[in-house]
Design an enzyme around this catalytic site. Structure first.
Site, PDB file in Angstrom:
ATOM      1  CG  ASP A 134      40.804  66.846  32.102  1.00 31.33           C
ATOM      2  OD1 ASP A 134      41.496  66.749  33.129  1.00 31.33           O
ATOM      3  OD2 ASP A 134      40.698  67.902  31.446  1.00 31.33           O
ATOM      4  NE  ARG A 184      42.401  66.440  38.064  1.00 26.12           N
ATOM      5  CZ  ARG A 184      42.413  66.802  36.765  1.00 26.12           C
ATOM      6  NH1 ARG A 184      41.360  66.623  36.002  1.00 26.12           N
ATOM      7  NH2 ARG A 184      43.495  67.322  36.228  1.00 26.12           N
TER       8      ARG A 184
HETATM    9  C1  LIG Z   1      41.148  70.209  39.529  1.00 27.17           C
HETATM   10  C2  LIG Z   1      39.817  69.746  39.056  1.00 27.17           C
HETATM   11  C3  LIG Z   1      39.735  68.978  37.920  1.00 27.17           C
HETATM   12  C4  LIG Z   1      38.503  68.492  37.479  1.00 27.17           C
HETATM   13  N1  LIG Z   1      38.457  67.602  36.433  1.00 27.17           N
HETATM   14  C5  LIG Z   1      37.273  67.037  36.096  1.00 27.17           C
HETATM   15  C6  LIG Z   1      37.194  65.996  35.134  1.00 27.17           C
HETATM   16  O1  LIG Z   1      38.200  65.577  34.536  1.00 27.17           O
HETATM   17  N2  LIG Z   1      35.974  65.472  34.849  1.00 27.17           N
HETATM   18  C7  LIG Z   1      34.823  65.897  35.485  1.00 27.17           C
HETATM   19  O2  LIG Z   1      33.744  65.361  35.218  1.00 27.17           O
HETATM   20  N3  LIG Z   1      34.883  66.886  36.399  1.00 27.17           N
HETATM   21  C8  LIG Z   1      36.066  67.457  36.715  1.00 27.17           C
HETATM   22  N4  LIG Z   1      36.090  68.442  37.682  1.00 27.17           N
HETATM   23  C9  LIG Z   1      34.828  69.075  38.143  1.00 27.17           C
HETATM   24  C10 LIG Z   1      34.185  68.293  39.279  1.00 27.17           C
HETATM   25  O3  LIG Z   1      33.630  67.092  38.782  1.00 27.17           O
HETATM   26  C11 LIG Z   1      33.080  69.111  39.961  1.00 27.17           C
HETATM   27  O4  LIG Z   1      32.067  69.386  39.035  1.00 27.17           O
HETATM   28  C12 LIG Z   1      33.542  70.426  40.571  1.00 27.17           C
HETATM   29  O5  LIG Z   1      34.795  70.293  41.169  1.00 27.17           O
HETATM   30  C13 LIG Z   1      32.549  70.944  41.627  1.00 27.17           C
HETATM   31  O6  LIG Z   1      32.437  70.027  42.669  1.00 27.17           O
HETATM   32  P1  LIG Z   1      33.078  70.221  44.138  1.00 27.17           P
HETATM   33  O7  LIG Z   1      33.855  68.987  44.426  1.00 27.17           O
HETATM   34  O8  LIG Z   1      33.859  71.471  44.217  1.00 27.17           O
HETATM   35  O9  LIG Z   1      31.849  70.184  45.119  1.00 27.17           O
HETATM   36  P2  LIG Z   1      30.463  70.949  45.149  1.00 27.17           P
HETATM   37  O10 LIG Z   1      29.680  70.254  46.196  1.00 27.17           O
HETATM   38  O11 LIG Z   1      29.890  71.089  43.771  1.00 27.17           O
HETATM   39  O12 LIG Z   1      30.880  72.396  45.634  1.00 27.17           O
HETATM   40  C14 LIG Z   1      31.385  72.654  46.925  1.00 27.17           C
HETATM   41  C15 LIG Z   1      31.566  74.157  47.075  1.00 27.17           C
HETATM   42  O13 LIG Z   1      32.584  74.612  46.163  1.00 27.17           O
HETATM   43  C16 LIG Z   1      32.254  75.867  45.597  1.00 27.17           C
HETATM   44  N5  LIG Z   1      32.094  75.708  44.121  1.00 27.17           N
HETATM   45  C17 LIG Z   1      32.047  74.526  43.429  1.00 27.17           C
HETATM   46  N6  LIG Z   1      31.931  74.764  42.107  1.00 27.17           N
HETATM   47  C18 LIG Z   1      31.880  76.111  41.963  1.00 27.17           C
HETATM   48  C19 LIG Z   1      31.766  76.985  40.835  1.00 27.17           C
HETATM   49  N7  LIG Z   1      31.682  76.499  39.587  1.00 27.17           N
HETATM   50  N8  LIG Z   1      31.755  78.327  41.062  1.00 27.17           N
HETATM   51  C20 LIG Z   1      31.871  78.820  42.316  1.00 27.17           C
HETATM   52  N9  LIG Z   1      31.988  78.046  43.430  1.00 27.17           N
HETATM   53  C21 LIG Z   1      31.989  76.722  43.256  1.00 27.17           C
HETATM   54  C22 LIG Z   1      30.974  76.296  46.250  1.00 27.17           C
HETATM   55  O14 LIG Z   1      31.318  77.054  47.394  1.00 27.17           O
HETATM   56  C23 LIG Z   1      30.339  74.984  46.682  1.00 27.17           C
HETATM   57  O15 LIG Z   1      29.465  75.130  47.756  1.00 27.17           O
HETATM   58  C24 LIG Z   1      37.319  68.887  38.160  1.00 27.17           C
HETATM   59  C25 LIG Z   1      37.407  69.659  39.310  1.00 27.17           C
HETATM   60  C26 LIG Z   1      38.621  70.082  39.778  1.00 27.17           C
HETATM   61  C27 LIG Z   1      38.679  70.862  41.038  1.00 27.17           C
END
Ligand SMILES: Cc1cc2nc3c(=O)[nH]c(=O)nc-3n(C[C@H](O)[C@H](O)[C@H](O)COP(=O)(O)OP(=O)(O)OC[C@H]3O[C@@H](n4cnc5c(N)ncnc54)[C@H](O)[C@@H]3O)c2cc1C
Length: 307
Positions: A134, A184
């Site tokens: 991560d 990722r």
């Molecule tokens: C498999 C995976 C691994 C990850 N690993 C890391 C990592 O190693 N390091 C790191 O910094 N980040 C990591 N993340 C988190 C990532 O950086 C984002 O903070 C997170 O995925 C939210 O961004 P989004 O791309 O979904 O888009 P956004 O624009 O934030 O969200 C899009 C839509 O998704 C839904 N959504 C998003 N988050 C939430 C929530 N918490 N609760 C409810 N609905 C939500 C909502 O409907 C929102 O409108 C990971 C995410 C995923 C999916």
């Protein structure tokens, strides 16, 4: 980064808030929504259930920034237990593990943490299991990318994560493509200063799409990790136009978020992997999930005031 998000991340770091969230029963349902359980047995049960529906899983033993050698040794012993449990699962081909370098002791001694990481990789390689590192806050980005570059020479069963909010990430994409390591792509979940991260969400989203396209064309089995339907639609269109088959990449989402989208994409024939965290050190992970969607936190605040 939105004000609400900054406010949630900053206030969650205050000790009285942490103690309230940890001890109040009001938070339990929301914690349970995002975290698969306290034990490996509970996490494996969730993983097997998801895998039986054709979804991939990446298990995450919660915890970060270990402060003592004992804590880091304990975390790496847990990683090895997880890998052994995956190896025994009937769904072993669908399950892998995500780890954190600070959990391996990066803050204590970088060379020693690399040895710990290598020990985890050796165990995973003996079972043919992939280990994702991560990405943590920007303080660790260069050290993480460099460590992957070293270790990948000996272990091909590893890769990392790059965050589209960081200004440097397109360069890191080029480094990972050159290496052949899996990436990722995420937007990024930490509070970062403007010097290193784009402050405007549209720029973060545009960069996300650019990074994904580059990896889809030139990378090794990229993981498009987002719940953003606009980005998912763009990736589907781009892969169809460029004849990139669904076996060449996967979508990833977090446990407890957009289950409808996870199963829907799988039904359309895409590979989908769910990131499944477990363990009792859930607080930092949980607050990052609250900050991503302030409505989650506001719902809790309202409940507190209604009592
Ligand atoms: C498999 C995976 C691994 C990850 N690993 C890391 C990592 O190693 N390091 C790191 O910094 N980040 C990591 N993340 C988190 C990532 O950086 C984002 O903070 C997170 O995925 C939210 O961004 P989004 O791309 O979904 O888009 P956004 O624009 O934030 O969200 C899009 C839509 O998704 C839904 N959504 C998003 N988050 C939430 C929530 N918490 N609760 C409810 N609905 C939500 C909502 O409907 C929102 O409108 C990971 C995410 C995923 C999916």
């Amino acid at each position: 980064m939105s004000l609400a998000r900054t406010f949630i991340i900053k206030s969650a770091a205050l000790k009285p808030v942490e103690s309230l969230v940890r001890n109040s029963f009001l938070f339990r349902p929301l914690v349970r929504r995002f975290i698969a359980g306290d034990t490996l047995a509970e996490a494996m049960a969730v993983a097997e259930d998801l895998a039986s529906k054709g979804l991939g899983v990446s298990l995450d033993y919660l915890g970060e920034n270990t402060r003592t050698r004992g804590e880091a040794e304990h975390a790496c012993a847990m990683y090895i237990q997880i890998i052994d449990a995956i190896a025994k699962s009937p769904h072993r081909d669908l399950i892998n593990i995500s780890i954190k370098l600070t959990q391996c002791g990066l803050d204590i001694d970088a060379a020693w943490s690399e040895q710990n990481y290598r020990a985890v990789l050796a165990n995973a390689a003996s079972h043919g299991i992939f280990v994702r590192v991560d990405m943590e806050s920007s303080e660790y980005t260069e050290r993480t990318v460099t460590m992957i570059e070293h270790v990948f020479q000996d272990f091909k069963n590893t890769g990392t994560v790059l965050q589209s909010y960081l200004r440097r990430s397109m360069d890191d994409i080029a480094r990972m493509i050159k290496l052949g390591a899996r990436v990722r792509v995420v937007k990024g979940a930490y509070l970062e200063p403007e010097q290193v991260a784009f402050p405007a969400k549209p720029t973060v989203d545009e960069t996300y799409i650019a990074m994904s396209k580059e990896l889809l064309l030139k990378g090794n089995y990229p993981a498009i990790a987002t719940h953003d339907e606009r980005i998912i639609a763009e990736v589907k269109k781009f892969t169809a136009e460029n004849e990139i088959g669904p076996e060449r990449f996967e979508f990833q989402m977090l446990y407890g978020i957009r289950r409808d989208l996870q199963t829907g994409l799988r039904a359309e024939g895409y590979n989908v992997r769910v990131y499944v965290p477990y363990g009792d050190s859930w607080y930092p992970y949980f607050t990052r999930r609250l900050a991503e969607r302030p409505a989650n936190g506001i719902f809790i605040l309202k409940s507190l005031f209604k009592r």
